[in-house]
Scaffold this active site. Structure first.
Site, mmCIF file in Angstrom:
data_model
loop_
_atom_site.group_PDB
_atom_site.id
_atom_site.type_symbol
_atom_site.label_atom_id
_atom_site.label_comp_id
_atom_site.label_asym_id
_atom_site.label_seq_id
_atom_site.Cartn_x
_atom_site.Cartn_y
_atom_site.Cartn_z
ATOM 1 N N ASP A 1 1.102 -1.276 0.117
ATOM 2 C CA ASP A 1 -0.083 0.122 0.081
ATOM 3 C C ASP A 1 0.520 1.313 0.513
ATOM 4 O OD1 ASP A 1 -2.493 1.433 0.402
ATOM 5 O OD2 ASP A 1 -1.879 1.711 1.945
ATOM 6 N N ASP B 1 -0.320 5.363 1.003
ATOM 7 C CA ASP B 1 -0.651 6.068 1.570
ATOM 8 C C ASP B 1 -1.189 5.567 3.178
ATOM 9 O OD1 ASP B 1 -1.385 7.822 0.021
ATOM 10 O OD2 ASP B 1 -2.674 8.553 0.070
ATOM 11 N N ASP C 1 -2.074 -0.630 6.275
ATOM 12 C CA ASP C 1 -2.530 -0.256 7.002
ATOM 13 C C ASP C 1 -3.977 0.155 7.235
ATOM 14 O OD1 ASP C 1 -2.285 2.243 5.449
ATOM 15 O OD2 ASP C 1 -2.860 2.881 7.003
#
Length: 273
Positions: A13, A15, A208
């Site tokens: 991922d 961001d 996250d």
């Protein structure tokens, strides 16, 4: 055991993971990016960002030689050397926007298609040029939810009737075709790697947010990076692979996860909640 010499695909991922949630810096991850590049291990971006956005970031990160997953799994894009067209999963962007217009009378939300570049830039902390790239969409629509939680559950059901689904990222909710996810795209892309190279690959995923959970579940090894905002996430007991939860956030947590699985050359079993 994992080492830098293994046949390994790393799915990441952006961001809140490889990129800092607020500054978009990846400085804390740079030493690991250099190690992985020297070991010729693919780092495959898997993001809610568009292909146009990711191409720019790939160049800055030194990852342009690898495929990537855009828009939460709605699109897989290949580098020129693969001689393959991009693959889109689920509904296309026009169909999603049209479905949302039909639902606007019953629910309160604003999506990227409802506003201009300047508004998207304000929402995301982007420049106008970056906002234009973020609005070049293929198969998902980010939106800001302006209604209450009860209406959100009804909105999910209304989307399902249109063969659409909703997931939550670090900043926005995302509407996409039913069955679309980062995990499905990662599994599909892993098979393409295996066919291309005629060998098996282990997979390590880092993320996250809630929209990263399918990606983490799809991988042999997973790093759940501590989120700066929101409650701690849980992975189902049926998840595949082994899990490490970082103590740090963003690219520092990203590097911490790779330290755990690769720096020691040893996979340790982690007790999870």
């Amino acid at each position: 055991m994992l080492t830098l010499k293994d046949n390994l695909l790393i799915f990441s991922d952006l961001d809140g993971s490889l990129l800092d949630h607020d500054s978009y810096s990846w400085q804390a991850a740079q030493p690991w990016l250099q190690r992985l590049n020297a070991a010729r291990l693919p780092v495959i971006i898997a993001s809610s960002k568009t292909a146009a956005e990711i191409i720019v970031l790939q160049q800055r990160l030194g990852l342009s030689a690898f495929p990537f997953i855009a828009e939460n799994g709605a699109q897989v894009v290949f580098p020129a050397a693969w001689h393959r067209p991009a693959r889109v999963f689920g509904a296309d962007y026009a169909a999603i926007v049209n479905a949302l217009r039909r639902l606007r009378a019953s629910f309160a939300f604003r999506g990227f298609a409802d506003v201009d570049d300047a508004t998207v830039a304000q929402w995301c902390g982007f420049t106008p040029a970056e906002a234009r790239l973020a609005r070049q969409r293929a198969g998902t629509e980010p939106l800001r939810w302006l209604d209450d939680e009860r209406q959100l559950a009804q909105f999910r059901r209304a989307l399902a009737q249109q063969r659409l689904a909703l997931t939550r990222g670090g900043r926005f909710y995302h509407v996409m075709g039913r069955g679309v996810s980062k995990g499905r795209a990662a599994r599909w892309l892993t098979r393409r790697y295996q066919l291309r190279h005629q060998r098996a690959f282990a997979t390590l995923a880092l993320g996250d947010g809630p929209n990263d959970l399918p990606l983490l579940q799809s991988a042999d090894y997973a790093v759940l990076i501590r989120a700066r905002h929101g409650a701690a996430l849980r992975l189902p007991a049926t998840r595949r692979g082994r899990l490490y939860r970082s103590r740090q956030t963003g690219p520092a947590g990203w590097s911490e996860g790779l330290d755990h699985f690769l720096l020691s050359g040893n996979v340790r079993r982690i007790a999870h909640e």
